[in-house]
Design a protein around this motif. Structure first.
Motif, mmCIF file in Angstrom:
data_model
loop_
_atom_site.group_PDB
_atom_site.id
_atom_site.type_symbol
_atom_site.label_atom_id
_atom_site.label_comp_id
_atom_site.label_asym_id
_atom_site.label_seq_id
_atom_site.Cartn_x
_atom_site.Cartn_y
_atom_site.Cartn_z
ATOM 1 N N ASN A 26 -42.316 46.912 -29.834
ATOM 2 C CA ASN A 26 -41.388 47.612 -30.715
ATOM 3 C C ASN A 26 -42.142 48.670 -31.508
ATOM 4 O OD1 ASN A 26 -39.668 48.380 -32.781
ATOM 5 N ND2 ASN A 26 -38.614 46.408 -32.727
ATOM 6 N N VAL A 27 -41.611 49.857 -31.512
ATOM 7 C CA VAL A 27 -42.330 50.967 -32.123
ATOM 8 C C VAL A 27 -42.533 50.732 -33.619
ATOM 9 C CG1 VAL A 27 -42.432 53.445 -32.276
ATOM 10 C CG2 VAL A 27 -41.099 52.382 -30.500
ATOM 11 N N ASN A 68 -38.623 39.392 -36.907
ATOM 12 C CA ASN A 68 -37.636 40.175 -37.641
ATOM 13 C C ASN A 68 -38.359 41.302 -38.357
ATOM 14 O OD1 ASN A 68 -35.899 41.141 -39.681
ATOM 15 N ND2 ASN A 68 -34.631 39.327 -39.355
ATOM 16 N N ALA A 69 -37.913 42.502 -38.158
ATOM 17 C CA ALA A 69 -38.623 43.660 -38.693
ATOM 18 C C ALA A 69 -38.700 43.637 -40.210
ATOM 19 C CB ALA A 69 -37.939 44.936 -38.224
ATOM 20 N N VAL A 70 -37.608 43.235 -40.850
ATOM 21 C CA VAL A 70 -37.601 43.241 -42.310
ATOM 22 C C VAL A 70 -38.574 42.195 -42.839
ATOM 23 C CG1 VAL A 70 -36.168 43.033 -44.348
ATOM 24 C CG2 VAL A 70 -35.246 44.046 -42.280
ATOM 25 N N ALA A 82 -29.697 41.095 -31.986
ATOM 26 C CA ALA A 82 -30.125 41.376 -30.603
ATOM 27 C C ALA A 82 -31.610 41.743 -30.575
ATOM 28 C CB ALA A 82 -29.302 42.531 -30.032
ATOM 29 N N ALA A 83 -32.010 42.455 -31.608
ATOM 30 C CA ALA A 83 -33.415 42.871 -31.669
ATOM 31 C C ALA A 83 -34.323 41.655 -31.785
ATOM 32 C CB ALA A 83 -33.621 43.799 -32.858
ATOM 33 N N VAL A 84 -33.868 40.649 -32.551
ATOM 34 C CA VAL A 84 -34.701 39.458 -32.713
ATOM 35 C C VAL A 84 -34.886 38.765 -31.370
ATOM 36 C CG1 VAL A 84 -34.877 37.228 -33.868
ATOM 37 C CG2 VAL A 84 -33.945 39.199 -35.078
ATOM 38 N N ALA A 107 -38.344 37.670 -26.551
ATOM 39 C CA ALA A 107 -38.678 37.792 -25.129
ATOM 40 C C ALA A 107 -40.003 38.525 -24.948
ATOM 41 C CB ALA A 107 -37.559 38.543 -24.408
ATOM 42 N N TRP A 108 -40.201 39.556 -25.762
ATOM 43 C CA TRP A 108 -41.435 40.352 -25.613
ATOM 44 C C TRP A 108 -42.664 39.576 -26.067
ATOM 45 C CZ3 TRP A 108 -39.244 45.575 -27.843
ATOM 46 C CH2 TRP A 108 -38.514 46.208 -26.829
ATOM 47 N N LEU A 109 -42.474 38.663 -26.981
ATOM 48 C CA LEU A 109 -43.627 37.970 -27.539
ATOM 49 C C LEU A 109 -43.912 36.649 -26.828
ATOM 50 C CD1 LEU A 109 -43.263 38.608 -31.355
ATOM 51 C CD2 LEU A 109 -44.820 39.640 -29.744
ATOM 52 N N ALA A 110 -43.669 36.611 -25.546
ATOM 53 C CA ALA A 110 -43.989 35.394 -24.783
ATOM 54 C C ALA A 110 -45.480 35.105 -24.916
ATOM 55 C CB ALA A 110 -43.621 35.603 -23.321
#
Lengths: 105, 618, 175, 527
Positions: free
Chosen positions: A32-33, C25-27, C80-82, C87-90
């Motif tokens: 993620n950017v 979570n970005a926040v 959805a981002a979470v 998935a990306w952080l497998a």
């Protein structure tokens, strides 16, 4: 005004190295950017820490001057980068950095 | 007198060459193909003038004075460093004899061609080539230095190429022509090296200077021997001797008068002339002399055997030419210079006669050349038969024909060669027998016995322009033996001594024996030899001892396959290889540029790791 | 006492940073980052650099992070981002980077400790006055350059972030 | 010397003619060919003003020279000069330029102005190369002739023109870089030895070099010129470039550009580094002999008619290399003669192939055959030039090859003997071409079946006939050329301190005849 001995050069640099490496892991792992930008901030911040620690150790104001420049740089960089992220998201509707590979050979 | 004639000397070769230029330039004036008559007049006329000039010079000058010498210097050809060559002509009796043959027989063949080639669409081209041929041969004969001789020499080769491949639409003719040129070129290259060697040793290419120098050179000098052998290489190529004889039988692809010209008057005799011209050089080296003799003897036999089994009328004659030139080489090898040149002359007469009458036969039979399709033509073509018979008799050296005198002289010299009975002489005698056999086999197969398949359509094609040369040549073939050229001044050789009477007898008997054999076997046209299958030996003889096969396997095939393998230039692959490696490296680097930022960061990290590792280690 | 504060701050910074890089979570990640920055500000103070600590809090934890918050909100990714991050952080994605970075860290530490003889020296206090004097005497040119950089960043960010209709319409081939 | 003398004028006319041709085509859509013809003719006329020098006994080394300061700080001047050798080369250049122009008058169909611009600029560069005696200027012109040639191939060439052009460019550019390096090093060495910074050829002739330095510098020059020549392992650009270039380009390449390599060897490599060259001579001669045979073999193997002619060039230029490194007058004269004669014969052959390709859309010998019956004039001309190229005595090529062999025999027997077999090879490929294309039954490629090809036009025929006449003249009266070239070659010869005397491999007393007794009575009266 000399202070206590403990927060010395080596521990400070070690901390800076650890933080830098954490930021690097983030850069390598995240896609993620937004996270990438945060990790970049971590790395620059670690570098800044190293400057300040060294400056304190050698009794020189240059370390903090460099810190100021780094912070300036970081501000400019984040401003531009976030603008780019916004454009990227508008065009691609994703924040996946791996989609941003138009410069492949 | 000599000064008076010298300026005319240059005109002898110049006239045919002018004829050539005129003939190729004719369409430029005419803007279309000129009529045959014009071409014929230019072509035949130029050689005729040349022949008349030659006769005039001979009559007024040479006949009275056997040691007469004519020379003319046209212009400075080359003057570079030590090399000085002029475009110079020189004429003595040896040259005169050759000139008479070339212009005289050449003229007759031209005349005959005018009739023979009637209706061919390359009429003008034919006469242009023919004129160039004669012109080149005349330059060869009259050259005062070896390079000028070489000019004529190669010119003759070129013309033979052009004429053998004259009917270019059939590519087999072109192949034969190429073969002739390339095989002779091999010899010519050896000869050129000989020239170079001679120049580097003697500092001159003037024939007379070289001869004088060679005569005073120490005996069996290696350089002289080598130079003589290299010149012999050239002679062997041009005169179709072993081992470069293979082109001549194939050279039959050209029109028949061309064969006559090549065999009788011009090309193949050049080698004999060269050796005779350079005889002091050859004399100075025993090795070279014996090489000449052995080449001659071997060729004489091999070609003779091949001639006995051929089935094509022209091929028989071709092999007989090789064989007869072998006689001349044999003569040269044993030092019978006069005999060689004399035989050259008589051979020119009877071989021209044979070829031209064979041409008449072929034309009469609508271009049928196979011996076994002929037969019984004696009744249908009486005139041609007469000519052919005279030619055969002379070829076989039956007593009192022209061929008899010259061959007899050679055999006598051969007998004396090593003071009596020797291999060379024996070969000569055996050759005479074979000659008698094959010449009369030819005669019987064509003119005797029953009609062959092609004889039925026979229509006498002789016309006036063809009969005249035939008659003249027939007379010459019968009585040419009386025209001994006075060559004593040119060749300082001991006169033929006395041989036992039985030697003479054997020499006379051998061809007659051959004749008798032929009579027994071929009188009825069908022979046991032809009806049954051929034995291996006959096949070998038929193919000219398999030289073609050998050279094909040994030289032609390796060369062509090498060329085919290397068609794309193996050296080019060095550069292509370099380009390929660069491209692969580029591809490798190019895949690393994948546009993935995280990948770049990882590479970056790796780089940092390596860099730091270096710092840590150092 | 200082030592205890230092270690607590250092531990806080490290853990918070670790949370940043592993958060889904970005926040949340951003909040962790702010914590980390604040902890580092404390460490700056301990190293006798109060001016730097102040800047760290104001500029970094304040201005820059606010900027990022705005962007995260503009992107408005939601749940959805979470899932996407999950998935990306497998776990398998972590091995390679961790290994590389560990090597790097070891090397860095080796280098840091190879010149350890002067480690007993005291830390010096450097106040804003000294920094200001250095900035505006020795580094004046660099300061000018930095200001230009900021200006360029301002203009560039403004230009890039503008919402242009035409360009979005040709989004597919903007590759 | 006045600055506005003939030599710069020739170059200027060609340069300006090129620009004018371009402009005229751009703004008037015609006139480029006429302008090219006029400027070439004017150049020829200017060159003809040197006519008196041909007959005069030369007073100085150079017939004419110009020197203008250019970059004085580095000792670079714009200096041109001409001597006999240069004159011959210039004459060849201008004549072949005219020939190429006339014989391909209608061949160029698009961007004609730019074509003739490049054409004339190539020629101008070549003229510069043949006259420059300042090494820097020489290099400058060397590059000038390269680029327009590149465009000629890359824009107007045949099917695979781009790779061919790139190959040509890389080969020549890489090699000329070596030469530049050698030039600069030579100048520097001269400067550090004598304190004079100059690029002037005449001064550099006196440069004192250590043998090692001289050898390496010589190699630098040699490789640059060997690529252009081309000599054996460096020849592979040539077949591609010659084959893909348009006919006029092939003519320029074969007739002129290759000669710059030979000229460079004769003018620069040999005189500047005499000892090193002498030491290198056996290698160079072997390369020459190998080129002769290898080129002939490859020519023999080709299917493409133009490629055959191109490889024959490799073979023929091998004679030049052999002759130049034989280190004696006879061979050098032969090499010069070969340069001219090869220019004539190959230019003619290329134009003939071009004519066939224009008429039948093919130069593949597998598709052609029996052309004699439909194109007799063209075929007869082709026969003449094929025969010339195989070294028929009486034509220029033979004189050249004979002299080269004669001269090199004294230097090395075996190499000469091997090289002589190239004569057989020449017969093989030249006659193969005649056989496949012109003899046999008539075969033409399918797409050309519909229209019957027309024979040579009067314009083409005249151009070819004049070349044929030239070759005949060179073969029968070559002395003119030798006399012109003699002083220049003799000078090269005297610069060789002492060529290695080949020990005769045939151990026999030299029977060299000092004076031949009847030299006087050989002079008969000429008619």
């Amino acid at each position: 005004m000399p202070t206590e001995t403990l927060p010395d050069l080596l521990t400070g640099l070690t901390l800076s190295a650890i933080l830098f490496c954490l930021g690097l892991i983030g850069l390598l792992v995240r896609r993620n950017v937004i996270y990438l930008l945060m990790c970049v901030e971590i790395c620059t911040n670690a570098a800044a820490l190293a400057f300040v620690v060294a400056g304190a150790h050698w009794d020189s104001s240059d370390g903090q001057v460099m810190f100021i420049f780094i912070i300036t740089l970081a501000a400019a960089e984040v401003a531009i980068a976030l603008a780019l992220v916004l454009q990227f998201f508008r065009r691609r509707h994703t924040v996946d950095i791996d989609q941003l590979n138009g410069l492949r050979g | 007198m000599q000064d008076f004639f010298a300026p005319f000397l240059a005109w002898i070769p110049l006239l045919p060459l002018l004829g050539f230029v005129l003939l190729i330039a004719l369409p430029l004036f005419h803007l279309r193909e000129p009529p045959e008559a014009v071409s014929a007049v230019v072509g035949v006329g130029s050689v005729c003038l040349s022949a008349l000039l030659t006769l005039l010079i001979m009559w007024t000058l040479f006949l009275n004075n056997p040691s007469a010498v004519l020379q003319v210097s046209l212009w400075q050809w080359l003057k570079v460093g030590a090399l000085q060559l002029g475009f110079d002509f020189y004429l003595d009796w040896l040259g005169m004899a050759m000139l008479l043959v070339v212009t005289g027989v050449g003229f007759l063949i031209h005349l005959y061609s005018a009739g023979y080639m009637h209706g061919d669409d390359g009429y003008r081209r034919y006469f242009a080539y023919l004129n160039l041929f004669v012109g080149a041969m005349l330059i060869l004969v009259m050259a005062d230095n070896l390079l000028l001789l070489y000019l004529g020499w190669e010119g003759v080769g070129l013309c033979s190429y052009l004429l053998i491949g004259f009917w270019y639409r059939n590519s087999a003719n072109g192949d034969a022509a190429r073969k002739a040129f390339i095989v002779t070129r091999i010899g010519d290259t050896a000869m050129l090296l000989g020239l170079i060697l001679l120049f580097s040793q003697f500092g001159t290419l003037s024939i007379r200077a070289l001869n004088t120098a060679a005569a005073s050179a120490p005996a069996n000098n290696l350089t002289v021997t080598l130079a003589a052998l290299l010149l012999l290489g050239g002679a062997v190529g041009k005169s179709a001797q072993l081992p470069l004889q293979t082109w001549l039988p194939d050279a039959m692809a050209g029109p028949t008068p061309v064969s006559a010209l090549i065999h009788a008057a011009t090309m193949v005799t050049a080698g004999v002339y060269l050796i005779a011209r350079m005889h002091p050089l050859f004399n100075a080296s025993e090795t070279a002399m014996s090489a000449v003799g052995i080449v001659g003897a071997l060729t004489l036999l091999l070609a003779g055997f091949s001639a006995m089994v051929q089935s094509d009328i022209k091929r028989v004659l071709a092999y007989s030419t090789i064989s007869q030139i072998g006689y001349m080489f044999l003569a040269l090898g044993v030092g019978a210079w006069t005999g060689a040149i004399f035989h050259l002359m008589t051979h020119a007469f009877f071989k021209a006669l044979l070829f031209l009458s064979a041409g008449s036969v072929i034309l009469s039979l609508h271009h049928e050349q196979s011996l076994f399709s002929m037969g019984g033509l004696r009744r249908k073509l009486p005139f041609t038969f007469g000519c052919f018979a005279i030619g055969c008799a002379s070829l076989a050296a039956l007593p009192f024909t022209a061929g008899f005198y010259s061959k007899d002289q050679i055999l006598l010299k051969a007998w004396e060669y090593q003071g009596g009975f020797n291999g060379i002489w024996f070969t000569g005698i055996l050759g005479a027998l074979i000659t008698g056999f094959y010449s009369f086999r030819l005669l019987f197969l064509v003119f005797f016995g029953n009609d062959g398949p092609a004889s039925a359509q026979c229509k006498d094609a002789n016309n006036g322009v063809m009969t005249l040369p035939l008659s003249v040549l027939a007379v010459l073939a019968l009585f040419g033996g009386l025209l001994t050229p006075p060559l004593q001044r040119v060749f300082t050789q001991a006169p033929a001594g006395h041989a036992p009477l039985w030697v003479e007898g054997v020499a006379i008997a051998a061809p007659i024996l051959g004749l008798a054999l032929a009579w027994l076997l071929f009188r009825h046209n069908t022979s046991p030899m032809e009806s049954r299958g051929k034995s291996a030996l006959e096949k070998l003889w038929f193919s000219g001892w398999g030289f073609d096969w050998l050279y094909h396997r040994l030289l032609v095939q390796p060369l062509t396959s090498l060329a085919r393998i290397n068609r794309n230039d193996i050296l080019n692959s060095i550069y292509n290889g370099t380009a390929f490696i660069c491209r692969q490296l580029h591809n490798l680097l190019s895949t690393s540029q994948n546009g993935l930022i995280r990948w770049y960061i990882a590479s970056f990290t790796c780089g940092a790791i390596i860099f730091l590792a270096l710092l840590v280690v150092l | 006492m200082t030592a205890v504060i230092f270690y607590i701050s250092a531990a806080t910074a490290t853990v918070a940073t670790a949370m940043v890089i592993s958060s889904r979570n970005a926040v949340h990640a951003l909040l962790h980052l702010i914590v980390s920055l604040l902890a580092i500000a404390v460490i700056f103070t301990l190293y006798g650099a109060p001016f730097a600590a102040a800047l760290e809090v104001i500029v970094y934890a304040g201005a820059i992070m606010v900027l990022m918050i705005f962007v995260i909100m503009m992107l408005n990714q939601g749940d959805a981002a979470v899932d996407q991050e999950k998935a990306w952080l497998a776990p398998k994605n972590w091995y390679g980077p961790a290994l590389l970075t560990a090597i790097l860290l070891v090397q860095l530490l080796l280098l840091i400790f190879s010149g350890a003889e002067e480690s007993a020296q005291r830390i010096h206090y450097i106040g804003p006055t000294e920094v200001g004097i250095a900035l505006f005497s020795h580094y004046i040119l660099a300061v000018e350059l930095a200001s230009m950089l900021l200006l360029a960043g301002l203009v560039g960010a403004f230009h890039l972030a503008r919402h242009k209709r035409i360009e979005t319409s040709e989004a597919p081939d903007a590759d | 010397m006045t600055p506005f003398s003939t030599l710069p004028a020739i170059i200027a006319i060609l340069f300006c003619g090129g620009i004018l041709a371009w402009l005229s085509e751009r703004y008037f859509n015609r006139g480029s060919r006429q302008i090219s013809l006029i400027s070439l003719s004017v150049a020829a006329a200017l060159l003809a003003t040197y006519w008196p020098h041909l007959t005069d006994s030369p007073t100085g080394v150079w017939w004419d020279s110009v020197q203008i300061n250019w970059i004085p700080r580095f000792g670079i001047s714009f200096s041109l000069a001409i001597d006999g050798l240069g004159f011959l080369m210039l004459a060849l250049t201008v004549l072949m330029g005219l020939f190429g122009l006339v014989v391909t008058w209608r061949d160029i169909r698009f961007r004609r102005g730019f074509f003739y611009f490049n054409y004339l600029w190539t020629l101008a560069g070549v003229v510069g190369v043949f006259t420059a005696i300042d090494l820097f200027l020489f290099f400058f012109f060397w590059e000038v002739m390269l680029l327009p040639m590149l465009f000629l191939i890359a824009v107007w060439g045949y099917e695979e023109r781009i790779p061919a052009a790139i190959k040509f460019f890389i080969f020549t550019q890489a090699s000329s870089l070596l030469m530049l390096l050698a030039i600069v090093t030579l100048v520097y060495l001269h400067y550090s030895a004598s304190g004079i910074l100059t690029f002037n050829y005449r001064e550099l002739l006196n440069a004192q070099l250590t043998p090692g330095n001289a050898y390496w510098l010589m190699l630098g020059f040699f490789i640059a010129f060997a690529v252009k020549l081309p000599a054996l392992p460096l020849h592979t650009w040539l077949p591609d470039a010659h084959t893909q270039a348009p006919t006029a380009g092939s003519i320029l390449l074969a007739a002129i550009l290759l000669k710059t390599g030979a000229y460079g060897l004769l003018r620069f490599t040999l005189p500047l580094f005499p000892e090193a060259s002498a030491a290198f001579a056996p290698v160079a001669m072997s390369i020459g002999a190998a080129s002769i045979i290898y080129g002939a073999l490859l020519a023999f193997a080709q299917q493409d008619m133009k490629r055959l002619v191109a490889y024959s060039s490799v073979s023929h230029m091998g004679f030049v290399l052999l002759g130049l490194y034989a280190m004696n007058t006879v061979a050098a004269q032969g090499a010069v003669m070969q340069m001219i004669a090869h220019g004539f014969s190959t230019a003619a052959l290329f134009s003939l192939v071009g004519a066939i390709q224009k008429r039948l859309n093919s130069r593949d010998m597998a598709q052609l055959g029996g052309l004699w019956s439909s194109l007799p004039k063209l075929s007869a001309t082709a026969l003449f030039f094929a025969v010339a190229s195989l070294g028929m005595p009486g034509l220029g090529n033979f004189i050249a090859e004979f002299l080269v062999l004669l001269g090199s025999f004294d230097s090395n027997h075996w190499i000469t003997a091997i090289a002589a077999t190239g004569l057989i090879g020449a017969a093989l490929y030249a006659l193969l071409m005649m056989q496949r294309v012109f003899f046999g039954g008539l075969r033409t490629p399918e797409d050309a079946q519909t229209r019957s090809p027309t024979d040579l036009k009067a314009r083409e025929f005249l151009a070819l006939i004049s070349l044929a006449a030239g070759l005949l003249l060179l073969g029968l009266r070559p002395q003119v050329v030798f006399d012109i070239a003699q002083p220049a070659i003799a000078r090269t010869g005297t610069l060789h301190k002492k060529a290695p005397t080949a020990t005769s491999q045939i151990s026999s007393p030299k029977l060299r005849l000092s004076a031949w007794p009847d030299t006087d009575h050989r002079r008969g009266n000429s008619p």
